[in-house]
Design a protein around this motif. Structure first.
Motif, mmCIF file in Angstrom:
data_model
loop_
_atom_site.group_PDB
_atom_site.id
_atom_site.type_symbol
_atom_site.label_atom_id
_atom_site.label_comp_id
_atom_site.label_asym_id
_atom_site.label_seq_id
_atom_site.Cartn_x
_atom_site.Cartn_y
_atom_site.Cartn_z
ATOM 1 N N VAL A 99 0.925 -1.176 0.172
ATOM 2 C CA VAL A 99 0.032 0.028 0.219
ATOM 3 C C VAL A 99 0.867 1.146 -0.076
ATOM 4 O O VAL A 99 0.692 2.261 -0.741
ATOM 5 N N GLY A 100 1.876 1.105 0.591
ATOM 6 C CA GLY A 100 2.952 2.374 0.453
ATOM 7 C C GLY A 100 3.452 2.565 -0.962
ATOM 8 O O GLY A 100 3.463 3.854 -1.439
ATOM 9 N N ILE A 101 3.712 1.529 -1.503
ATOM 10 C CA ILE A 101 4.285 1.754 -2.908
ATOM 11 C C ILE A 101 3.012 2.255 -3.643
ATOM 12 O O ILE A 101 3.225 3.089 -4.780
ATOM 13 N N ALA A 102 1.982 1.835 -3.466
ATOM 14 C CA ALA A 102 0.761 2.224 -4.240
ATOM 15 C C ALA A 102 0.456 3.714 -3.966
ATOM 16 O O ALA A 102 0.342 4.625 -4.903
ATOM 17 N N ALA A 103 0.442 4.193 -2.841
ATOM 18 C CA ALA A 103 0.118 5.536 -2.365
ATOM 19 C C ALA A 103 1.306 6.401 -3.031
ATOM 20 O O ALA A 103 1.088 7.433 -3.713
ATOM 21 N N GLY A 104 2.578 5.947 -3.111
ATOM 22 C CA GLY A 104 3.707 6.727 -3.533
ATOM 23 C C GLY A 104 3.367 6.716 -5.371
ATOM 24 O O GLY A 104 3.732 7.919 -5.741
ATOM 25 N N ALA A 105 2.920 5.701 -6.016
ATOM 26 C CA ALA A 105 2.889 5.651 -7.260
ATOM 27 C C ALA A 105 1.719 6.714 -7.590
ATOM 28 O O ALA A 105 1.541 7.392 -8.768
ATOM 29 N N LEU A 106 0.621 6.686 -6.996
ATOM 30 C CA LEU A 106 -0.730 7.975 -7.058
ATOM 31 C C LEU A 106 -0.034 9.337 -6.798
ATOM 32 O O LEU A 106 -0.355 10.015 -8.087
ATOM 33 N N ALA A 107 0.845 9.442 -5.890
ATOM 34 C CA ALA A 107 1.439 10.829 -5.773
ATOM 35 C C ALA A 107 2.263 11.216 -6.817
ATOM 36 O O ALA A 107 2.285 12.368 -7.474
ATOM 37 N N GLU A 108 3.108 10.276 -7.369
ATOM 38 C CA GLU A 108 3.936 10.405 -8.635
ATOM 39 C C GLU A 108 3.114 10.568 -9.937
ATOM 40 O O GLU A 108 3.665 11.548 -10.646
#
Length: 380
Positions: free
Chosen positions: A239-248
């Motif tokens: 979920v951390g990776i996914a949150a980072g992907a959406l921010a990017e």
């Protein structure tokens, strides 16, 4: 008394460095030493160590928040925090005296290892003789101790229990007793340094051996059952990776105008629709992980509840992967370059999905339980 809030506060100054140097970690195939030291100083690797031994002992739900926050900055760093901070749960199955010895010099002890039983252990007069080669030992170059899972051999054959399954034991040895083999050339999570570790007739005292699977292995402080938690820390990374992907992808959309389009990416109704849907999948994954983490620390959950716990990591990781896939697709041609942070997220999440604790076997076992059948046990 150190708390999760304090650890998160400590991370505020660390995570920008982690995010900025993610590419450097990828190229080196391990986290730079100074960044690893910063994570250690922030308290990431002592957060599940008992307070009696100088640790923060913040508990599983709060630890998942820390892991998610680090993984949002960089998936590889989040993975290292997830797996290395979990070592006390393994060490906690050892006799009290051995646990005390491991943490005698302080709580920031780094233990790395493998749950896959890739070794052979033979009982000898003063303990065990261990031989084998274990892949995927994340953070092995930073470790002081290795925990290495083995099949027990007797008279040259695997020893079987009453159900005719191989008997397994975990061996905990100093890192000097084994050798790191440089093998980590991977699709994603490149900065984790997850090389192989090899042991050749290594001696392990009986007091540094324990059973992890097949018995009610519990941690000394709050009764957490290791078998029920294996997917949680992996889910937090996802979920951390996914949150980072959406921010990017949001940052990219603010400046990108797709070819042959009269408007910027952020103005596209299709982009907005898919971004909104992806955000809700992320929220669902975060909510499921947090809810089940609270169940995991309850005493004696019902059998179906335990099976649900074991399926949580797979469910959360699949939701997170779907989020990252959307971000990758929305980025268009920008995402095909190695320099793209969205591409790195894509590679990282699809490495996470290959972990054993995210497999479909847990869905089948849960379905069997719901149908009133015992089914085959998955990591009993």
């Amino acid at each position: 008394m150190e708390s999760s809030a304090r650890i998160l506060e400590n991370l505020d100054s660390v995570l920008p460095h982690i995010a900025k140097r993610a590419g450097e970690a990828e190229r080196a195939r391990q986290l730079p030493d100074d960044l690893f030291a910063e994570l250690t100083a922030a308290g990431c690797f002592r957060m599940l160590v008992p307070r009696s031994h100088g640790g923060a002992d913040i508990g599983l739900p709060d630890a998942l928040r820390v892991i998610e926050r680090v993984a949002r900055a960089d998936g590889a760093a989040g993975w290292l925090v997830a797996v290395l901070s979990s070592a006390p749960l393994i060490f906690g199955l050892l006799p009290d005296a051995s646990f005390d010895e491991i943490y005698a010099a302080g709580p920031d002890v780094i233990g790395a290892g493998a749950l896959a039983p890739k070794g052979a252990a033979v009982e000898v007069a003063d303990g065990w003789r261990v031989t084998g080669r274990w892949p995927f030992v994340s953070g092995c170059r930073y470790a002081e101790w290795f925990y290495l899972h083995c099949v027990v051999f007797e008279d040259g054959k695997p020893l079987l229990d009453t159900a005719q399954r191989p008997v397994m034991r975990m061996m905990v040895v100093p890192t000097a007793a084994a050798k790191v083999i440089d093998t980590w050339q991977s699709l994603g999570l490149r900065g984790t340094g997850s090389h192989d570790v090899r042991a050749a007739a290594t001696q392990c005292p009986a007091s540094y051996s324990c059973t992890v699977l097949g018995e009610a292995g519990v941690r000394r402080q709050d009764g957490l059952v290791i078998n029920d938690q294996l997917g949680f820390v992996i889910g937090a990374v996802a979920v951390g990776i996914a949150a980072g992907a959406l921010a990017e992808i949001c940052e990219l959309a603010a400046v990108k105008r797709p070819a042959f389009s009269a408007q910027g990416l952020a103005q596209s109704p299709v982009f907005q629709d898919r971004l909104g849907e992806a955000q809700m999948k992320l929220v669902a994954a975060q909510a499921l992980l947090a809810d089940q983490a609270r169940v995991a620390v309850e005493p004696s959950p019902e059998p179906v509840d335990r099976l649900t716990l074991r399926a949580t990591g797979a469910t959360v990781t699949r939701l997170a992967a779907s989020v990252v896939d959307t971000a990758y697709e929305l980025a268009g041609g920008s995402s095909v370059f190695d320099s793209s942070p969205v591409q790195r997220r894509f590679r990282d999440i699809h490495s996470v999905t290959q972990h054993a604790v995210t497999g479909r076997e847990f869905f089948r076992t849960l379905g069997a339980g719901l149908a009133g059948l015992e089914g085959d046990a998955v990591w009993r």
